[in-house]
Motif scaffolding. Structure first.
Motif, PDB file in Angstrom:
ATOM      1  N   GLY A   1      -2.706  17.888  -5.306  1.00 30.09           N
ATOM      2  CA  GLY A   1      -1.351  18.439  -5.397  1.00 30.09           C
ATOM      3  C   GLY A   1      -0.401  17.606  -6.228  1.00 30.09           C
ATOM      4  O   GLY A   1      -0.717  17.199  -7.349  1.00 30.09           O
ATOM      5  N   THR A   2       0.752  17.300  -5.664  1.00 29.98           N
ATOM      6  CA  THR A   2       1.847  16.673  -6.394  1.00 29.98           C
ATOM      7  C   THR A   2       1.498  15.258  -6.830  1.00 29.98           C
ATOM      8  O   THR A   2       1.038  14.441  -6.032  1.00 29.98           O
ATOM      9  N   VAL A   3       1.756  14.983  -8.113  1.00 28.95           N
ATOM     10  CA  VAL A   3       1.498  13.659  -8.671  1.00 28.95           C
ATOM     11  C   VAL A   3       2.672  12.740  -8.374  1.00 28.95           C
ATOM     12  O   VAL A   3       3.847  13.134  -8.524  1.00 28.95           O
ATOM     13  N   ASN A   4       2.369  11.528  -7.956  1.00 26.71           N
ATOM     14  CA  ASN A   4       3.397  10.525  -7.681  1.00 26.71           C
ATOM     15  C   ASN A   4       3.627   9.700  -8.944  1.00 26.71           C
ATOM     16  O   ASN A   4       2.870   8.768  -9.237  1.00 26.71           O
ATOM     17  N   GLY A   5       4.657  10.036  -9.689  1.00 24.10           N
ATOM     18  CA  GLY A   5       4.923   9.373 -10.961  1.00 24.10           C
ATOM     19  C   GLY A   5       5.038   7.862 -10.879  1.00 24.10           C
ATOM     20  O   GLY A   5       4.402   7.151 -11.663  1.00 24.10           O
ATOM     21  N   PRO A   6       5.819   7.322  -9.940  1.00 26.65           N
ATOM     22  CA  PRO A   6       5.944   5.858  -9.876  1.00 26.65           C
ATOM     23  C   PRO A   6       4.620   5.146  -9.632  1.00 26.65           C
ATOM     24  O   PRO A   6       4.387   4.057 -10.151  1.00 26.65           O
TER      25      PRO A   6
ATOM     26  N   PRO B   1       0.786  -1.231   0.000  1.00 30.39           N
ATOM     27  CA  PRO B   1       0.000   0.000   0.000  1.00 30.39           C
ATOM     28  C   PRO B   1       0.818   1.282   0.000  1.00 30.39           C
ATOM     29  O   PRO B   1       0.322   2.321  -0.453  1.00 30.39           O
ATOM     30  N   LEU B   2       2.040   1.238   0.505  1.00 33.84           N
ATOM     31  CA  LEU B   2       2.856   2.455   0.563  1.00 33.84           C
ATOM     32  C   LEU B   2       4.051   2.385  -0.375  1.00 33.84           C
ATOM     33  O   LEU B   2       4.985   3.194  -0.258  1.00 33.84           O
ATOM     34  N   ALA B   3       4.034   1.452  -1.308  1.00 31.07           N
ATOM     35  CA  ALA B   3       5.177   1.274  -2.216  1.00 31.07           C
ATOM     36  C   ALA B   3       5.340   2.475  -3.134  1.00 31.07           C
ATOM     37  O   ALA B   3       4.368   3.104  -3.550  1.00 31.07           O
ATOM     38  N   ASP B   4       6.578   2.781  -3.452  1.00 34.52           N
ATOM     39  CA  ASP B   4       6.922   3.772  -4.489  1.00 34.52           C
ATOM     40  C   ASP B   4       6.261   5.123  -4.248  1.00 34.52           C
ATOM     41  O   ASP B   4       5.808   5.793  -5.187  1.00 34.52           O
ATOM     42  N   GLY B   5       6.185   5.525  -2.988  1.00 34.31           N
ATOM     43  CA  GLY B   5       5.728   6.870  -2.690  1.00 34.31           C
ATOM     44  C   GLY B   5       4.240   7.036  -2.508  1.00 34.31           C
ATOM     45  O   GLY B   5       3.752   8.174  -2.401  1.00 34.31           O
ATOM     46  N   ALA B   6       3.479   5.943  -2.459  1.00 36.18           N
ATOM     47  CA  ALA B   6       2.028   6.038  -2.282  1.00 36.18           C
ATOM     48  C   ALA B   6       1.682   6.572  -0.896  1.00 36.18           C
ATOM     49  O   ALA B   6       2.425   6.373   0.072  1.00 36.18           O
ATOM     50  N   GLY B   7       0.540   7.243  -0.814  1.00 34.44           N
ATOM     51  CA  GLY B   7       0.059   7.718   0.459  1.00 34.44           C
ATOM     52  C   GLY B   7      -0.942   6.745   1.064  1.00 34.44           C
ATOM     53  O   GLY B   7      -1.600   5.983   0.348  1.00 34.44           O
TER      54      GLY B   7
END
Length: 472
Positions: free
Chosen positions: A88-93, A22-28
């Motif tokens: 806000g900021t998009v999490n590309g990964p 659930p929190l991989a690669d910068g996920a909230g």
């Protein structure tokens, strides 16, 4: 009459239920991670941290879909993977994962149907009021734009919200689902803001050039148990509360008459301008159907003051839901009669029956699920013959998964998942569904072979013996 030549055959899942990581690669984090991390909320205190590990096994899962002959796959995007703070900021990964998924589906010849919201609200937005904050309508619209800008060249069918009634009722009124509120007066506001969000996300997607935009609602025919006036009135309240609350505003620009009675003093009334905005041309409706409800009046069962009664001599699933396929045909005809000729997709339909945790002998016989699929697909065919414009069917679910607060204790999949090894094994229902797809429904002409009691008993004994050996 066969199914139409362009009928779309698929299966469905949702992000929280299968992805894990659930929190991989910068996920909230989402409200469901918070919910699962609260002791006592989930059966067995399970979480979705691993689920089916689809986040890491996606390529092989798509290959499995292709082996099953699926023509389409309905999945949801985890909002927090794309926008960790919800805005806000998009999490590309995180967005890259869905980009790879859509590419893999295309390579396999499987059409994607994308659901933007399937209950996993970013926790950061819940901190700002969640569905009780009117601003969420614009938050969903902004999120829709972000996802479409990356995937819109390959995804033509979009669903804004999945089962907004469940979000309202389970999340805010009864509290059995995330975010776990139990505040009657919050229900109407949560429903209204979801309707505004659907309208604004639809407008945003169309401005971006989206092909088709729809809404997926769970519908459950309500049938009065008797002709007593109080039972008939209770049935009408239950129908307004569950079946009409989202469709009436979208199609007719008004709420059903029974809702103020259901919500009582907490019904706020809403501005005409809001209802004008909510009344939106929708390219299709997704219909999620599992069961019907036979209703009696019960003032002790708020908010509808209506209670379902169990039907003797009828089968029930492990969720406690009556199996009654004819109601699906009647439901689809009702939608056409009440809301016009908007195309429909069966976006969820399936059943939870007992399957052993581990596979024995390389096969998973699930005769009750085969019979469920067979009979409900015949009901869809009957509805088409009655003039309902049904465009496709998505079995729920592709995989055994995390069934929300029930954890992994309830198995809906046509593919078995061993939650210790995460090995996938297609069940007999998957083989049956493959035949149905390959024949465009013609295989339904032959009733499925239901194993004898002796065969079922023998399978159960082999399973028990295997588990006993494993324990030893």
């Amino acid at each position: 009459m066969p199914f139409p030549d362009d009928f779309l055959w698929g299966a469905a899942t949702s992000a929280f239920q299968i992805e894990g990581s659930p929190l991989a690669d910068g996920a909230g984090p989402s409200i469901w991670q918070r919910f699962a991390d609260t002791p006592g909320r989930m059966v067995g205190n399970e979480t979705g941290d691993v689920a089916c590990d689809h986040y890491n096994r996606m390529p092989s899962d798509v290959a499995l879909m292709a082996d099953l002959g699926l023509q389409a796959y309905r999945f949801s995007v985890a909002w927090g993977r794309v926008l960790p703070d919800g805005t806000g900021t998009v999490n590309g990964p995180g967005l890259d994962f869905y980009d790879r998924l859509v590419d893999r589906l295309g390579q396999a010849g499987i059409e994607p149907m994308l659901t933007l919201y399937h209950w996993d609200l970013p926790a950061a937005l819940d901190d700002r009021g969640g569905w009780l904050n009117r601003d969420i309508a614009d938050w969903l619209a902004d999120y829709a734009r972000v996802v479409h800008q990356r995937l819109g060249d390959r995804v033509t069918r979009w669903i804004t919200l999945n089962e907004p009634w469940v979000t309202m009722d389970g999340g805010y009124v009864r509290g059995g689902l995330a975010p776990g509120h139990r505040v009657h007066r919050e229900g109407a506001m949560a429903a209204h803001h979801q309707l505004l969000a659907h309208a604004r996300a639809t407008a945003a997607l169309r401005a971006e050039g989206a092909g088709q935009v729809g809404l997926a609602v769970n519908l459950e025919p309500k049938v009065a148990a008797t002709d007593k006036p109080e039972d008939v009135a209770a049935t009408a309240r239950a129908d307004a509360y569950m079946n009409r609350i989202f469709l009436d505003p979208v199609v007719h620009g008004r709420y059903p008459e029974g809702l103020p009675e259901v919500f009582g003093a907490s019904w706020p009334g809403f501005a005409d301008a809001d209802l004008d905005e909510i009344q939106t041309d929708t390219d299709f409706f997704g219909v999620n159907y599992y069961t019907r409800a036979v209703i009696v009046d019960d003032p002790a069962d708020p908010p509808e003051e209506a209670r379902r009664v169990r039907q003797t001599r009828h089968p029930y699933t492990e969720m406690g839901w009556e199996v009654y396929a004819p109601a699906l045909r009647d439901l689809l005809v009702w939608v056409k009669d009440e809301y016009g000729d908007t195309p429909l997709f069966i976006t969820e339909n399936g059943s939870a029956f007992y399957d052993p945790p581990q596979v024995v002998g390389g096969e998973v016989p699930d005769p009750m699920r085969v019979a469920y699929l067979h009979d409900h697909l015949l009901a869809v065919e009957d509805a088409i013959e009655a003039g309902v414009d049904v465009r496709g069917y998505f079995a729920w679910s592709l995989l055994d998964n995390v069934e929300w607060a029930q954890g992994t204790s309830k198995r809906f999949g046509i593919v078995h998942v061993d939650f210790e090894t995460l090995e996938r094994t297609p069940k007999h229902s998957a083989a049956f569904y493959r035949e149905v797809i390959g024949s465009n429904g013609a295989a339904l002409g032959d009733a499925p072979r239901i194993p004898t009691t002796d065969e079922v008993t023998a399978t159960a004994r082999r399973s028990a013996a295997s588990l006993q050996e494993g324990a030893g």
